[in-house]
Design a protein around this motif. Structure first.
Motif, PDB file in Angstrom:
ATOM      1  N   ALA A  21       0.998  -1.185   0.081  1.00 49.48           N
ATOM      2  CA  ALA A  21      -0.062  -0.043  -0.012  1.00 49.48           C
ATOM      3  C   ALA A  21       0.764   1.259   0.129  1.00 49.48           C
ATOM      4  CB  ALA A  21      -0.812   0.026   1.271  1.00 49.48           C
ATOM      5  N   SER A  22       1.990   1.059   0.628  1.00 52.57           N
ATOM      6  CA  SER A  22       2.759   2.325   0.860  1.00 52.57           C
ATOM      7  C   SER A  22       3.464   2.808  -0.320  1.00 52.57           C
ATOM      8  CB  SER A  22       4.035   2.304   2.081  1.00 52.57           C
ATOM      9  OG  SER A  22       4.786   1.112   1.821  1.00 52.57           O
ATOM     10  N   LEU A  23       3.508   1.700  -1.413  1.00 56.71           N
ATOM     11  CA  LEU A  23       4.223   1.938  -2.686  1.00 56.71           C
ATOM     12  C   LEU A  23       3.342   2.432  -3.785  1.00 56.71           C
ATOM     13  CD1 LEU A  23       6.183  -1.668  -3.052  1.00 56.71           C
ATOM     14  CD2 LEU A  23       7.122   0.903  -2.440  1.00 56.71           C
ATOM     15  N   HIS A  24       1.940   2.585  -3.502  1.00 58.18           N
ATOM     16  CA  HIS A  24       0.883   2.989  -4.252  1.00 58.18           C
ATOM     17  C   HIS A  24       1.255   4.615  -4.736  1.00 58.18           C
ATOM     18  CE1 HIS A  24      -3.137   4.536  -5.817  1.00 58.18           C
ATOM     19  NE2 HIS A  24      -3.111   3.284  -6.013  1.00 58.18           N
ATOM     20  N   PRO A  25       1.469   5.211  -6.074  1.00 58.57           N
ATOM     21  CA  PRO A  25       1.612   6.311  -6.353  1.00 58.57           C
ATOM     22  C   PRO A  25       0.815   7.533  -5.723  1.00 58.57           C
ATOM     23  CG  PRO A  25       0.145   5.255  -8.377  1.00 58.57           C
ATOM     24  CD  PRO A  25       0.738   4.068  -7.266  1.00 58.57           C
ATOM     25  N   PHE A  27      -0.126   7.463  -2.677  1.00 61.16           N
ATOM     26  CA  PHE A  27       0.456   7.568  -1.275  1.00 61.16           C
ATOM     27  C   PHE A  27       1.717   7.049  -1.308  1.00 61.16           C
ATOM     28  CE2 PHE A  27      -4.030   6.117  -1.093  1.00 61.16           C
ATOM     29  CZ  PHE A  27      -4.721   7.353  -0.367  1.00 61.16           C
ATOM     30  N   PRO A  28       2.626   7.982  -1.979  1.00 65.76           N
ATOM     31  CA  PRO A  28       3.986   7.377  -1.917  1.00 65.76           C
ATOM     32  C   PRO A  28       5.123   7.671  -0.848  1.00 65.76           C
ATOM     33  CG  PRO A  28       3.786   9.701  -2.800  1.00 65.76           C
ATOM     34  CD  PRO A  28       2.292   9.223  -2.442  1.00 65.76           C
ATOM     35  N   PHE A  29       4.505   6.740   0.231  1.00 64.76           N
ATOM     36  CA  PHE A  29       5.148   6.928   1.372  1.00 64.76           C
ATOM     37  C   PHE A  29       6.611   6.457   1.128  1.00 64.76           C
ATOM     38  CE2 PHE A  29       6.105   4.473   5.565  1.00 64.76           C
ATOM     39  CZ  PHE A  29       6.351   5.833   6.449  1.00 64.76           C
ATOM     40  N   TYR A  30       7.043   5.747   0.176  1.00 63.21           N
ATOM     41  CA  TYR A  30       8.186   5.092  -0.076  1.00 63.21           C
ATOM     42  C   TYR A  30       9.278   6.177  -0.069  1.00 63.21           C
ATOM     43  CZ  TYR A  30       7.338   5.924  -4.833  1.00 63.21           C
ATOM     44  OH  TYR A  30       7.007   6.492  -6.029  1.00 63.21           O
ATOM     45  N   TYR A  94      -0.842   7.756   8.883  1.00 59.98           N
ATOM     46  CA  TYR A  94      -0.480   9.008   9.150  1.00 59.98           C
ATOM     47  C   TYR A  94      -0.231  10.000   7.960  1.00 59.98           C
ATOM     48  CZ  TYR A  94       1.735  13.435  11.002  1.00 59.98           C
ATOM     49  OH  TYR A  94       2.387  14.606  11.335  1.00 59.98           O
ATOM     50  N   PHE A  95       0.803   9.317   7.106  1.00 63.55           N
ATOM     51  CA  PHE A  95       1.005  10.020   5.905  1.00 63.55           C
ATOM     52  C   PHE A  95      -0.004  10.098   4.801  1.00 63.55           C
ATOM     53  CE2 PHE A  95       2.768   9.442   1.511  1.00 63.55           C
ATOM     54  CZ  PHE A  95       3.274  10.507   1.314  1.00 63.55           C
ATOM     55  N   ALA A  96      -0.955   8.971   4.667  1.00 66.50           N
ATOM     56  CA  ALA A  96      -1.999   8.810   3.762  1.00 66.50           C
ATOM     57  C   ALA A  96      -2.975   9.858   4.220  1.00 66.50           C
ATOM     58  CB  ALA A  96      -2.432   7.459   3.709  1.00 66.50           C
ATOM     59  N   LEU A  97      -3.489  10.335   5.572  1.00 71.37           N
ATOM     60  CA  LEU A  97      -4.553  10.985   5.709  1.00 71.37           C
ATOM     61  C   LEU A  97      -3.691  12.517   5.503  1.00 71.37           C
ATOM     62  CD1 LEU A  97      -5.427  10.045   9.427  1.00 71.37           C
ATOM     63  CD2 LEU A  97      -6.559   9.758   7.253  1.00 71.37           C
TER      64      LEU A  97
END
Length: 234
Positions: A21-25, A27-30, A94-97
């Motif tokens: 999920a964190s690799l999704h463009p 939500f680019p948490f990476y 937290y990042f996604a929000l």
């Protein structure tokens, strides 16, 4: 399936889901792994030491029927993975929000919420300090929030409180599995002489504070690093 592989399998599935999920463009948490990773690593080390101490003192213990027998000191590999999963999931959500909405609805109330938590936790922690898990969980969280408010003066705690509220039920489900809600036995056993013996289902009340600190500490370190390098580059 043999019970000893069940916890490990669930850990890997949960970790795989949140990493993908964190690799999704969207939500680019990476892209933030470097600074966020520093917060994750520091928090994991702190909590491994905490759990190591509690396991050594007999405050916590682990049912070997649900582990593969690989340990980090006194701690099964499955427990270390649980710490990593909770930290990483909290940081990602937290990042996604923040990506979904710039408006922090709890921002006007964050200091009030933190102040109430600090007062309640300090009073309860000092009153029940002879119960080691209760005293440690309540007082460490109160001290951390106090330091955060007085020294760091964060502007992101409203967003963090929203994150914790959003993850509260999923965290209860996962922790319920660890404490015997869905399996015949407790993967993690708690010495009730060292806690209040008040439970949400099968989960000790102190676990809420433990997980809260487990989630807020890496976010705080990450945000501090972001600010530090931002102002340093100006």
């Amino acid at each position: 399936m043999d019970n000893k592989y069940l916890s490990l399998l669930i850990d890997f599935v949960l970790l795989a889901i949140v990493v993908v999920a964190s690799l999704h463009p969207k939500f680019p948490f990476y892209k933030h792994w470097k600074k966020a990773g520093a917060g994750l690593l520091a928090t994991v080390i702190f909590f491994i030491l905490w759990v190591e101490l509690f396991a050594h003192l007999g405050i916590w213990s682990f049912d070997e029927r649900f582990t593969i027998g690989v340990h980090v000191g006194w701690i099964p590999l499955e427990e270390v993975l649980f710490l990593v999963i909770v930290i990483y999931t909290g940081m990602f959500v937290y990042f996604a929000l923040n990506q979904i909405s710039e408006k922090d609805r709890l921002f006007p109330h964050q200091e009030v919420i933190s102040s109430v938590l600090i007062i309640v936790l300090l009073i309860a922690g000092l009153y029940y300090k002879e119960k080691v898990y209760t005293g440690a969980a309540f007082l460490l969280l109160a001290i951390f929030l106090t330091f955060q408010m007085l020294k760091l003066r964060p502007r992101y705690m409203g967003r963090f409180y929203s994150t914790f509220a959003l993850l509260f039920i999923p965290l209860l489900i996962v922790d319920g599995f660890r404490t015997g809600a869905f399996v015949n036995g407790e993967i993690v056993h708690y010495n009730d002489e060292q806690n209040l013996n008040l439970r949400l289902g099968t989960i000790p009340l102190e676990n809420i504070c433990f997980v809260f600190l487990l989630m807020v500490m890496p976010v705080t370190i990450w945000e501090w690093l972001e600010d530090y390098f931002y102002y340093r580059s100006r």
